[in-house]
Design a protein around this motif. Structure first.
Motif, PDB file in Angstrom:
ATOM      1  N   LEU A 177      -7.664   2.342 -52.078  1.00 49.72           N
ATOM      2  CA  LEU A 177      -7.104   3.669 -51.793  1.00 49.72           C
ATOM      3  C   LEU A 177      -6.884   3.839 -50.290  1.00 49.72           C
ATOM      4  CD1 LEU A 177      -9.523   5.639 -54.125  1.00 49.72           C
ATOM      5  CD2 LEU A 177      -7.071   5.334 -54.542  1.00 49.72           C
ATOM      6  N   THR A 178      -5.948   4.720 -49.966  1.00 50.16           N
ATOM      7  CA  THR A 178      -5.650   4.982 -48.561  1.00 50.16           C
ATOM      8  C   THR A 178      -6.266   6.306 -48.137  1.00 50.16           C
ATOM      9  OG1 THR A 178      -3.523   3.980 -49.059  1.00 50.16           O
ATOM     10  CG2 THR A 178      -3.760   5.040 -46.896  1.00 50.16           C
ATOM     11  N   PRO A 179      -7.118   6.297 -47.117  1.00 55.85           N
ATOM     12  CA  PRO A 179      -7.673   7.571 -46.653  1.00 55.85           C
ATOM     13  C   PRO A 179      -6.596   8.396 -45.958  1.00 55.85           C
ATOM     14  CG  PRO A 179      -8.490   5.729 -45.321  1.00 55.85           C
ATOM     15  CD  PRO A 179      -7.607   5.137 -46.359  1.00 55.85           C
ATOM     16  N   GLY A 180      -6.873   9.671 -45.762  1.00 51.31           N
ATOM     17  CA  GLY A 180      -5.946  10.498 -45.002  1.00 51.31           C
ATOM     18  C   GLY A 180      -6.009  10.140 -43.522  1.00 51.31           C
ATOM     19  N   ALA A 181      -5.067  10.674 -42.759  1.00 54.50           N
ATOM     20  CA  ALA A 181      -5.037  10.361 -41.325  1.00 54.50           C
ATOM     21  C   ALA A 181      -6.221  11.020 -40.625  1.00 54.50           C
ATOM     22  CB  ALA A 181      -3.728  10.856 -40.727  1.00 54.50           C
ATOM     23  N   GLU A 182      -6.729  10.347 -39.605  1.00 56.51           N
ATOM     24  CA  GLU A 182      -7.860  10.919 -38.872  1.00 56.51           C
ATOM     25  C   GLU A 182      -7.468  12.188 -38.126  1.00 56.51           C
ATOM     26  OE1 GLU A 182     -10.634   8.842 -36.477  1.00 56.51           O
ATOM     27  OE2 GLU A 182     -10.820   7.176 -37.886  1.00 56.51           O
ATOM     28  N   ASP A 183      -6.181  12.259 -37.741  1.00 53.28           N
ATOM     29  CA  ASP A 183      -5.745  13.458 -37.006  1.00 53.28           C
ATOM     30  C   ASP A 183      -5.057  14.469 -37.932  1.00 53.28           C
ATOM     31  OD1 ASP A 183      -3.502  12.070 -37.595  1.00 53.28           O
ATOM     32  OD2 ASP A 183      -2.648  12.104 -35.561  1.00 53.28           O
ATOM     33  N   ALA A 184      -5.278  14.319 -39.242  1.00 49.11           N
ATOM     34  CA  ALA A 184      -4.659  15.246 -40.203  1.00 49.11           C
ATOM     35  C   ALA A 184      -5.167  16.668 -39.949  1.00 49.11           C
ATOM     36  CB  ALA A 184      -5.001  14.815 -41.622  1.00 49.11           C
ATOM     37  N   TRP A 185      -4.351  17.648 -40.310  1.00 49.38           N
ATOM     38  CA  TRP A 185      -4.783  19.040 -40.184  1.00 49.38           C
ATOM     39  C   TRP A 185      -5.929  19.298 -41.151  1.00 49.38           C
ATOM     40  CZ3 TRP A 185      -4.752  23.041 -43.859  1.00 49.38           C
ATOM     41  CH2 TRP A 185      -5.140  24.289 -43.333  1.00 49.38           C
ATOM     42  N   MET A 186      -6.937  19.978 -40.675  1.00 49.76           N
ATOM     43  CA  MET A 186      -8.108  20.222 -41.509  1.00 49.76           C
ATOM     44  C   MET A 186      -8.305  21.721 -41.742  1.00 49.76           C
ATOM     45  SD  MET A 186      -9.566  17.480 -42.544  1.00 49.76           S
ATOM     46  CE  MET A 186      -9.201  15.729 -42.301  1.00 49.76           C
ATOM     47  N   TYR A 187      -8.623  22.023 -42.974  1.00 55.14           N
ATOM     48  CA  TYR A 187      -8.865  23.409 -43.389  1.00 55.14           C
ATOM     49  C   TYR A 187     -10.369  23.642 -43.245  1.00 55.14           C
ATOM     50  CZ  TYR A 187      -8.145  27.523 -46.498  1.00 55.14           C
ATOM     51  OH  TYR A 187      -8.049  28.778 -47.048  1.00 55.14           O
ATOM     52  N   MET A 188     -10.755  24.564 -42.345  1.00 56.63           N
ATOM     53  CA  MET A 188     -12.179  24.801 -42.111  1.00 56.63           C
ATOM     54  C   MET A 188     -12.473  26.297 -42.149  1.00 56.63           C
ATOM     55  SD  MET A 188     -13.199  21.944 -39.319  1.00 56.63           S
ATOM     56  CE  MET A 188     -11.835  21.682 -38.209  1.00 56.63           C
ATOM     57  N   GLY A 189     -13.725  26.647 -42.240  1.00 59.01           N
ATOM     58  CA  GLY A 189     -14.094  28.061 -42.208  1.00 59.01           C
ATOM     59  C   GLY A 189     -15.279  28.402 -43.087  1.00 59.01           C
ATOM     60  N   GLY A 190     -15.575  27.521 -44.046  1.00 60.83           N
ATOM     61  CA  GLY A 190     -16.658  27.804 -44.988  1.00 60.83           C
ATOM     62  C   GLY A 190     -17.993  28.033 -44.293  1.00 60.83           C
ATOM     63  N   LYS A 191     -18.252  27.255 -43.253  1.00 62.34           N
ATOM     64  CA  LYS A 191     -19.528  27.360 -42.556  1.00 62.34           C
ATOM     65  C   LYS A 191     -19.682  28.701 -41.839  1.00 62.34           C
ATOM     66  CE  LYS A 191     -19.394  23.194 -40.349  1.00 62.34           C
ATOM     67  NZ  LYS A 191     -19.918  21.927 -39.752  1.00 62.34           N
ATOM     68  N   HIS A 192     -18.545  29.416 -41.673  1.00 63.24           N
ATOM     69  CA  HIS A 192     -18.595  30.741 -41.025  1.00 63.24           C
ATOM     70  C   HIS A 192     -18.321  31.877 -42.003  1.00 63.24           C
ATOM     71  CE1 HIS A 192     -18.733  28.647 -37.210  1.00 63.24           C
ATOM     72  NE2 HIS A 192     -17.828  27.856 -37.730  1.00 63.24           N
ATOM     73  N   GLY A 193     -18.183  31.530 -43.277  1.00 64.56           N
ATOM     74  CA  GLY A 193     -17.963  32.589 -44.264  1.00 64.56           C
ATOM     75  C   GLY A 193     -16.500  32.899 -44.542  1.00 64.56           C
ATOM     76  N   GLU A 194     -15.596  32.090 -44.011  1.00 63.25           N
ATOM     77  CA  GLU A 194     -14.181  32.276 -44.358  1.00 63.25           C
ATOM     78  C   GLU A 194     -13.809  31.210 -45.377  1.00 63.25           C
ATOM     79  OE1 GLU A 194     -11.398  32.586 -41.055  1.00 63.25           O
ATOM     80  OE2 GLU A 194     -13.024  33.474 -39.908  1.00 63.25           O
ATOM     81  N   HIS A 195     -13.607  31.651 -46.599  1.00 69.88           N
ATOM     82  CA  HIS A 195     -13.489  30.698 -47.702  1.00 69.88           C
ATOM     83  C   HIS A 195     -12.082  30.607 -48.263  1.00 69.88           C
ATOM     84  CE1 HIS A 195     -17.758  29.732 -48.054  1.00 69.88           C
ATOM     85  NE2 HIS A 195     -17.949  30.948 -47.585  1.00 69.88           N
ATOM     86  N   THR A 196     -11.906  29.685 -49.196  1.00 70.06           N
ATOM     87  CA  THR A 196     -10.661  29.646 -49.955  1.00 70.06           C
ATOM     88  C   THR A 196     -10.747  30.739 -51.025  1.00 70.06           C
ATOM     89  OG1 THR A 196     -11.560  28.021 -51.512  1.00 70.06           O
ATOM     90  CG2 THR A 196     -10.378  27.152 -49.602  1.00 70.06           C
ATOM     91  N   GLU A 197      -9.650  30.982 -51.713  1.00 70.04           N
ATOM     92  CA  GLU A 197      -9.641  32.047 -52.713  1.00 70.04           C
ATOM     93  C   GLU A 197     -10.561  31.762 -53.901  1.00 70.04           C
ATOM     94  OE1 GLU A 197      -5.166  33.851 -51.948  1.00 70.04           O
ATOM     95  OE2 GLU A 197      -5.437  32.384 -53.549  1.00 70.04           O
ATOM     96  N   HIS A 198     -10.952  30.505 -54.031  1.00 67.67           N
ATOM     97  CA  HIS A 198     -11.763  30.132 -55.207  1.00 67.67           C
ATOM     98  C   HIS A 198     -13.157  30.758 -55.206  1.00 67.67           C
ATOM     99  CE1 HIS A 198      -8.708  27.277 -56.194  1.00 67.67           C
ATOM    100  NE2 HIS A 198      -8.838  26.663 -55.037  1.00 67.67           N
TER     101      HIS A 198
END
Lengths: 254, 330
Positions: A212-233
């Motif tokens: 398998l091919t990993p994603g790019a190391e400089d890919a855009w990353m979705y973050m926020g969970g550790k601060h309480g900003e979550h996805t809609e799920h």
């Protein structure tokens, strides 16, 4: 941020990530692709929620505002949850379920391994038990990623899709913030650079073996969970998970 | 337990004179309480009956995970969630264990599961009822596992060795589940709010009769029982087991401070047993024929899990094959 504040925050992250991933896995009850997998999924979910309970209990003692472990798990709203966004992503197909598990387990294993040497004795003792479970989890999810990646044409396609879908949630695992740094400096939490290196090493090794091919190391990353900003799920997960505690707030025993 | 109306293929019992020498020798072993093992000769009817009964039992364990899975994501506390997950995990383990016992008889797990998905194989009627409130998790443990234990304790002495040994192991875990289930109800009745107490009574009202139906039809309506009893696959009749269950359960019901939805339920000094009302047999046969509240959902869920998991299992086989070739090439 004081060390005491960071510690409470850090414990909630550990607890919430275990709790939410355990919750996601328990959604699969009766729906696994084989009976052996029913057993294994429930086993992993049990370990995670058991660990969550240990972290919540410690967090509750430090927070010391009258809330116990159950109150922390069942009476906080999404913005107070500190779990990694990865853990709240839906089960989708088994490739996504296992891909999510593998990315998490690799992080979890190296985190717990480091925490066994934490300067906080309570953390070290919880981690000592948990790392044994996480070792098995990582072995299992690595095997599944390899099986699916290097299995059939269809499984390869699905597993690669899963890696691609989930990749943007992996940055959060290895990108430290103030809390992580304060914990590391106090000798309580893992060294962030080491953690990132270990995680990347493990992920690259397993994905390569899995063709398998990993994603790019400089890919855009979705973050926020550790601060309480979550996805809609997360809101929906909590609506289900906390239903009884919310619907019957006067009940003191269950 | 979880086996109801298991077909034996026998209209009546053969007399000793009608039996072949092998059959006679087999029956004598059974009569002497010698366990039959996989390698021993056995009548084809015995083998088939056992496959039906054990597969039904295994299917019941697996389908039985679904009504609990319905609440596992909504369990109200960490402790209850962990308990319920452990119970469900045990059930998956029982399913695996029973399928293995069944395979010692030459049956194939996948084929038997396929029969379940096609509606040709049965599982206990109880799992076709919905779980509608949290107290159902207590009531299922107490009543459903309780009814199962009454049957399974007796089945520990069943004539087929692998099945008997499976029962011994399973009974230990089921007893634990039953106590846990009862505790859920007891805690709510003792310390709960009025709403929680109402949940408990509601759960009992809905599950009481279906739990009694788990023992199967009356003895005189149970054409296969006689052969199963002669082979000692079954050890006590349906009505005997049901009475045992009622007698042990009613005091527990009273201790909870709850009632059963049966106006005819009362202690009979003369017989030393509880009298109880007539089961709605129409409902029993309807549910068995597929017309229970959740029959369709249960089978659809199981079938979907296995169908949609096909590519996963195929990948595992393909990968194992590749690994084998690589190790041979190396």
């Amino acid at each position: 941020m004081t060390q005491a504040e960071a510690l409470k925050e850090y414990l909630l992250r550990l607890a919430d990530s275990d709790m939410i991933l355990g919750q996601r896995l328990s959604e699969l009850c009766g729906k696994a692709p084989a009976l052996e997998e029913e057993l294994a999924l429930m086993n992993v979910a049990l370990d995670l929620i058991g660990q969550a309970r240990n972290w919540y209990e410690y967090a509750a003692e430090l927070i010391d505002d009258g809330r116990d472990a159950d109150k922390l798990a069942f009476r906080r709203d999404a913005h107070d949850f500190r779990n990694l966004l990865l853990t709240e992503q839906p089960n989708e197909d088994y490739a996504v379920t296992m891909g999510r598990q593998f990315f998490f387990d690799a992080w979890h294993y190296f985190t717990l391994k480091s925490l066994t040497g934490s300067s906080d004795e309570r953390i070290a003792s919880i981690a000592a038990k948990a790392v044994k479970e996480a070792t098995y989890h990582l072995r299992r999810s690595s095997e599944w990623v390899k099986r699916l990646g290097d299995g059939t044409e269809e499984s390869h396609r699905r597993m690669q899709d899963a890696v691609d879908i989930l990749w943007r949630f992996t940055g959060e695992l290895i990108t430290p913030d103030d809390t992580d740094r304060v914990m590391a400096e106090a000798g309580i939490g893992p060294n962030p650079d080491q953690l990132a290196e270990d995680w990347r090493g493990m992920v690259n090794e397993v994905l390569t073996q899995a063709t398998l091919t990993p994603g790019a190391e400089d890919a855009w990353m979705y973050m926020g969970g550790k601060h309480g900003e979550h996805t809609e799920h997360l809101g929906f997960i909590l609506a289900e998970m906390q239903f009884l505690q919310r619907a019957y707030p006067d009940a003191t025993t269950w | 337990m979880y086996a109801q109306l298991v077909e034996t293929g026998a209209k009546r019992l053969k007399t000793k004179e009608e039996m072949s020498p092998e059959e006679r020798e087999f029956q004598e072993k059974v009569d002497a309480e010698t366990k039959i093992e996989a390698k021993n000769w056995m009548p084809e009817g015995y083998r088939k009956t056992l496959i039906r009964q054990i597969s039904q039992h295994a299917h019941s364990e697996v389908v039985g995970m679904l009504p609990e899975g319905n609440w596992v994501t909504r369990a109200p506390t960490l402790k209850r969630k962990l308990q319920l997950m452990a119970k469900i995990q045990d059930e998956a383990g029982h399913g695996l264990y029973l399928y293995s016992a069944m395979e010692t008889l030459g049956a194939d797990r996948d084929e038997e599961i396929e029969k379940l998905h096609q509606g040709k194989a049965k599982y206990s009627s109880i799992f076709n009822y919905p779980t509608l409130n949290w107290a159902d998790m207590g009531a299922v443990g107490w009543l459903v596992d309780g009814a199962a234990i009454v049957n399974q304790v007796v089945l520990q002495r069943t004539s087929y060795g692998p099945y008997s040994r499976a029962m011994i192991r399973i009974c230990k875990e089921e007893s634990f589940h039953q106590r846990q289930g009862y505790q859920i109800l007891l805690d709510m009745m003792r310390e709960g709010t009025e709403e929680q107490k109402a949940m408990v009574q509601d759960a009992i009202n809905r599950l009481w009769w279906p739990a009694l139906m788990m023992f199967g039809p009356h003895d005189d309506e149970s054409p296969n029982s006689q052969q199963s009893m002669a082979w000692k696959i079954k050890r006590k009749s349906n009505d005997e087991l049901r009475q045992m269950f009622i007698d042990q359960t009613v005091p527990q019901l009273e201790f909870l401070g709850c009632t059963a939805p049966d106006p005819d339920l009362k202690w009979n000094e003369e017989t030393g047993h509880y009298d109880f009302g007539e089961i709605n047999w129409q409902e029993f046969y309807d549910v068995l024929k597929g017309n229970g509240p959740c029959n369709r959902e249960r089978i659809t869920t199981r079938k979907k899990a296995i169908d949609e998991g096909a590519w996963v299992r195929e990948a595992a086989v393909a990968y194992a094959e590749k690994q084998k070739q690589r190790s041979q090439a190396a």
